[in-house]
Design an enzyme around this catalytic site. Structure first.
Site, mmCIF file in Angstrom:
data_model
loop_
_atom_site.group_PDB
_atom_site.id
_atom_site.type_symbol
_atom_site.label_atom_id
_atom_site.label_comp_id
_atom_site.label_asym_id
_atom_site.label_seq_id
_atom_site.Cartn_x
_atom_site.Cartn_y
_atom_site.Cartn_z
ATOM 1 N N ASP A 43 -34.905 40.114 -51.838
ATOM 2 C CA ASP A 43 -34.617 40.304 -50.411
ATOM 3 C C ASP A 43 -35.874 40.728 -49.659
ATOM 4 O O ASP A 43 -36.123 40.270 -48.539
ATOM 5 C CB ASP A 43 -33.548 41.381 -50.230
ATOM 6 N N ASP A 47 -37.545 38.823 -46.551
ATOM 7 C CA ASP A 47 -37.741 39.443 -45.235
ATOM 8 C C ASP A 47 -39.182 39.316 -44.772
ATOM 9 O O ASP A 47 -39.456 39.061 -43.599
ATOM 10 C CB ASP A 47 -37.348 40.928 -45.278
ATOM 11 N N SER A 92 -29.763 3.829 -32.139
ATOM 12 C CA SER A 92 -28.653 2.935 -32.471
ATOM 13 C C SER A 92 -29.231 1.523 -32.605
ATOM 14 O O SER A 92 -30.449 1.359 -32.623
ATOM 15 C CB SER A 92 -27.534 3.050 -31.435
ATOM 16 N N LYS A 128 -23.188 -3.526 -42.351
ATOM 17 C CA LYS A 128 -23.186 -2.439 -41.371
ATOM 18 C C LYS A 128 -21.932 -1.605 -41.650
ATOM 19 O O LYS A 128 -20.817 -2.076 -41.452
ATOM 20 C CB LYS A 128 -23.157 -2.998 -39.953
ATOM 21 N N CYS A 426 -8.183 4.533 -2.171
ATOM 22 C CA CYS A 426 -8.361 5.281 -3.411
ATOM 23 C C CYS A 426 -7.035 5.949 -3.803
ATOM 24 O O CYS A 426 -6.448 6.673 -2.995
ATOM 25 C CB CYS A 426 -9.441 6.342 -3.220
ATOM 26 N N CYS A 429 -7.597 10.008 -3.517
ATOM 27 C CA CYS A 429 -7.831 10.772 -2.294
ATOM 28 C C CYS A 429 -7.377 10.015 -1.053
ATOM 29 O O CYS A 429 -7.400 10.559 0.042
ATOM 30 C CB CYS A 429 -9.301 11.156 -2.165
#
Ligand code: IVH
Length: 749
Positions: A43, A47, A92, A128, A426, A429
């Protein structure tokens, strides 16, 4: 460089090396202690190592690594997983569907590399895997971190969970000092069926969801019980190359103890790629795990390095997808969703149906023309068949993308079915929804007064690539938006939240799922974001057409928020003229089409533009500078300038800016080069490097590439046959270099 600079530099280098060493040693000790219950240092030693690391990180904050063990605190936070910044972005793949896409891909690669018809080009072809990608970091042969892809830049730390997967080795013998292995976590069909039957946890829709759900468990003991597997197919950061080719590098991963896919082949032409793809598809049903196509990769790794990356995908690879799967079902109703930019998007609510193993109950219907059976030019699609509520429709789904409606069966249409009336107002709204000339989409004109737009804009504002505020995701935005006491209605409200109404805060702290600590953490996360990189701020505004890449480009070009705003304000009259003139062109074209005439677009445009009032030299210059930026087109420029010119929208932006301090753009990429921040122009023919490659290299080194020479040009690279541009450059005193010199700068000489 002065002597002192030299000293500082060598000090930094030594610190960097020591930090790398300490990170490796502390991480290995952490792993041995927490993961394997087999500590190998005391330890006290541990540390001391960690303290030294903290000390160095304090002295050199810019060298502190995202993956440093000093940033890892015990178990993952209760509200999710720790975040990991990938040492190398997780990309990707570009998709292809048809033979031509494969041919185009090969042609593009050959072109880019300037390969003659006789020069061979080898590619690997492999399945894939339809799972989720996972990056495994090994330091000195020890697995120190596993991270999901996330947004490619920042993923989730799932180390403890990944360590329970039998295919993932904990130790490697003979591996490079630093090795990030990239691959796919998946589940076999058999294991998936057994898991769903076992009654453990929830029932998953498909093996991919089951694999993702199992890996992202807070308790690694749960992951350990799930039958996950892993195929390695690539790598990220490396301290030394694995091999000279993709094929050999994957073989090396297999030798190191990873599972690699046995169906990988080496090809030398398109024919072989397509044959391999077809052979893989033939085996699809009997493989025992899901695949959704084949991946082709340029084999020679020095070619891969030259080809490099586009914004999110490598130029050296292509995913050749299998054809989409389809099914017929009943369209129960058409609903209209209102998006961030006010677009009214029709969504098909379907009687649930299985398409390629996944239950589908929603599909996109694109826009009103698509429903009516025509494309954006008015030509018939589906031979003009429209889509109505109650119809039988064919749904198709390709890989991850949102399912679409391909066709409609008129023989099963009810007699009383009525054509779908697309709303002109819409649904959220009530504001008028209009379709601008040339736009295929109808948009709500309510702006931030439309609750749907406001919520979607806020969700975008806090999303990962934007402000990315810990503890303030889409779910919390919905909650705060509807909150009567402490509402967040616009971005600025996020930053005034903590200062508002003490009673409201107490209420918030007492709310279920929102303890004292999480409120404090949320406020701390908000505070942290008051200083925000310019590119993130621009992206966060959610201006139409202004995506992540364009935001970064704009930030780099203008450098600071004030320079950007000033330039946009100056360009406003020119943008206005542009919109007015192009509207007039579109109106004339529409009128001509209605009368059955074909308008000569070029003539119409020339006439209208020549009659348009001059917006003044200052506006013209600012506009030319904006649309002259590589990657910033006129459509984007109009959208950007208009957003800043609209009173209500601008007032919202100003309220936000009163709360935050944008950081000036760092025009420097990770490493400084002699062309960083410079503006380059290429002219003439380069013999040993294609224009595309030269441009990509220059940009990767932090330079801007412009199309024409001006007083702002720093360097002209003149290939053979350079003409007018070279003459203009020497007139303007711009430095002109030849191809040899360019190859030296680009490190390719
Ligand atoms: S290579 C730099 N090879 O597909 C690009 N990816 O759609 C690295 N995937 O994010 C990807 N099988 O999760 C590669 N054989 C394969 C793959 C594969 C599945 C996944 C991967 C990637 C996604 C892109």
């Amino acid at each position: 460089m002065t002597q002192n600079d030299g000293k500082a530099e060598s000090g930094r280098k030594a610190a960097m090396a020591e930090i790398a060493d300490l990170v490796a040693r502390v991480s290995a000790a952490d792993r041995a202690y927490h993961g394997e219950d087999a500590p190998f240092i005391s330890d006290a030693e541990y540390d001391a190592l960690k303290r030294r690391l903290q000390e160095l990180e304090h002295l050199h904050p810019d060298l502190a690594r995202a993956d440093s063990p000093t940033r890892r605190v015990g178990a993952p936070p209760a509200d999710g997983f720790g975040k990991v910044t990938h040492a190398q972005r997780m990309m990707s793949l570009a998709n292809g569907f048809a033979r031509e896409d494969v041919e185009d891909f090969i042609a593009r690669v050959r072109n880019f590399l300037n390969l003659g018809p006789d020069q061979p080009l080898a590619l690997t072809a492999e399945p894939k895997i339809d799972g989720l990608s996972l990056s495994l970091r090994y330091e000195s042969g020890v697995l120190v971190q596993a991270a999901t892809r996330g947004d490619g830049v920042v993923g989730e730390n799932v180390t403890a969970n990944a360590m329970t997967i039998p295919d993932i080795p904990h130790r490697l013998i003979g591996a490079p000092e630093i090795l990030e292995v990239r691959g796919e976590v998946y589940m076999t069909h058999e294991d998936f069926a057994a898991l769903n039957l076992s009654g453990e946890g929830k029932v998953f829709a498909n093996p991919r969801n089951a694999a993702a759900g199992s890996l992202r468990q807070i308790d690694p003991a749960v992951t350990a019980r799930r039958p996950l597997r892993y195929f390695a197919y690539g790598w990220g950061a490396l301290s030394e190359p694995l091999a000279l080719t993709q094929f050999d590098a994957v073989r090396r991963l297999a030798e190191l103890g990873f599972q690699t896919n046995p169906l990988m082949r080496l090809c030398h032409d398109v024919e072989c790629l397509i044959e391999t793809w077809a052979a893989i598809e033939k085996q699809r049903a009997s493989l025992g795990y899901d695949i959704d196509g084949a991946v082709y990769k340029v084999d020679d790794l020095s070619y891969q390095a030259r080809l490099g990356f586009r914004a999110t995908t490598p130029r050296w690879a292509l995913a050749h997808k299998f054809p989409a799967e389809t099914a017929w079902t009943r369209l129960e109703r058409i609903e209209i969703q209102v998006g961030r930019t006010g677009a009214l998007s029709p969504v098909a609510r379907l009687a649930p149906v299985t398409v390629g193993g996944v239950v589908v109950s929603n599909a996109t219907l694109h826009n009103e023309d698509y429903i009516a059976g025509r494309d954006s030019t008015g030509a018939a699609i589906r031979e003009g068949r429209d889509i109505r509520e109650g119809d039988w429709v064919q749904v198709y789904r390709a890989g991850d993308v949102i399912p679409k409606i391909a066709d409609v069966d008129l023989s099963r249409r009810a007699n009383d079915a009525r054509p779908f009336a697309f709303p002109t107002h819409c649904p959220e709204c009530g504001a008028e929804a209009i379709r601008e000339p040339g736009d295929s989409v109808r948009r709500c004109t309510g702006g931030m007064t439309c609750p749907a737009q406001a919520v979607e804009k806020l969700k975008h504002f806090v999303s990962r690539a934007a402000f990315d505020i810990d503890g303030l995701g889409a779910k919390q935005i919905e909650m705060f938006f509807a909150d009567p006491v402490l509402p967040i209605r616009e971005p600025a409200d996020i930053f005034t939240l903590a200062k508002r109404d003490a009673a409201g805060l107490t209420r918030l702290k007492n709310r279920e799922g929102f303890g004292e600590r999480s409120v404090e953490k949320l406020f701390a996360a908000i505070e942290k974001r008051r200083r925000i990189p310019l590119a993130r701020l621009i992206f966060a505004l959610g201006i139409r057409h202004v995506g992540e890449v364009a935001s970064a480009t704009l930030a780099r070009h203008y450098g600071s928020w004030s320079a950007l705003v000033e330039a946009l304000e100056r360009a406003a009259p020119a943008a206005e003229r542009h919109v007015a003139a192009e509207d007039a062109v579109a109106r004339e074209r529409a009128a001509a089409a209605a009368e059955g005439r074909r308008a000569r677009v070029k003539e119409v445009r020339d006439r209208i533009w020549s009659e348009a009032p001059d917006p003044g030299a200052e506006a013209r210059a600012a506009w030319a500078d904006l649309v002259g930026i590589d990657g910033i087109g006129e459509v984007l420029a109009v959208s950007l300038v208009t957003a800043f010119a609209q009173k209500a929208e601008r007032a919202g932006i100003d309220r936000l800016l009163a709360q935050i301090s944008p950081l000036d753009a760092d025009s420097a990429p990770e490493t400084q080069t002699e062309i960083t921040g410079k503006t380059l122009v290429f002219t003439g023919t380069l013999e040993r490097m294609t224009r595309a490659e030269a441009k990509a290299r220059a940009e990767a080194m932090g330079a801007k590439v412009a199309g024409s020479v001006s007083a702002r040009t720093d360097l002209l690279i003149a290939g053979s046959g350079a003409g007018a541009k070279a003459a203009k450059a020497s007139e303007l005193g711009v430095t002109v270099i030849d191809e040899d010199e360019w190859l030296r700068i680009a490190g390719a000489g």
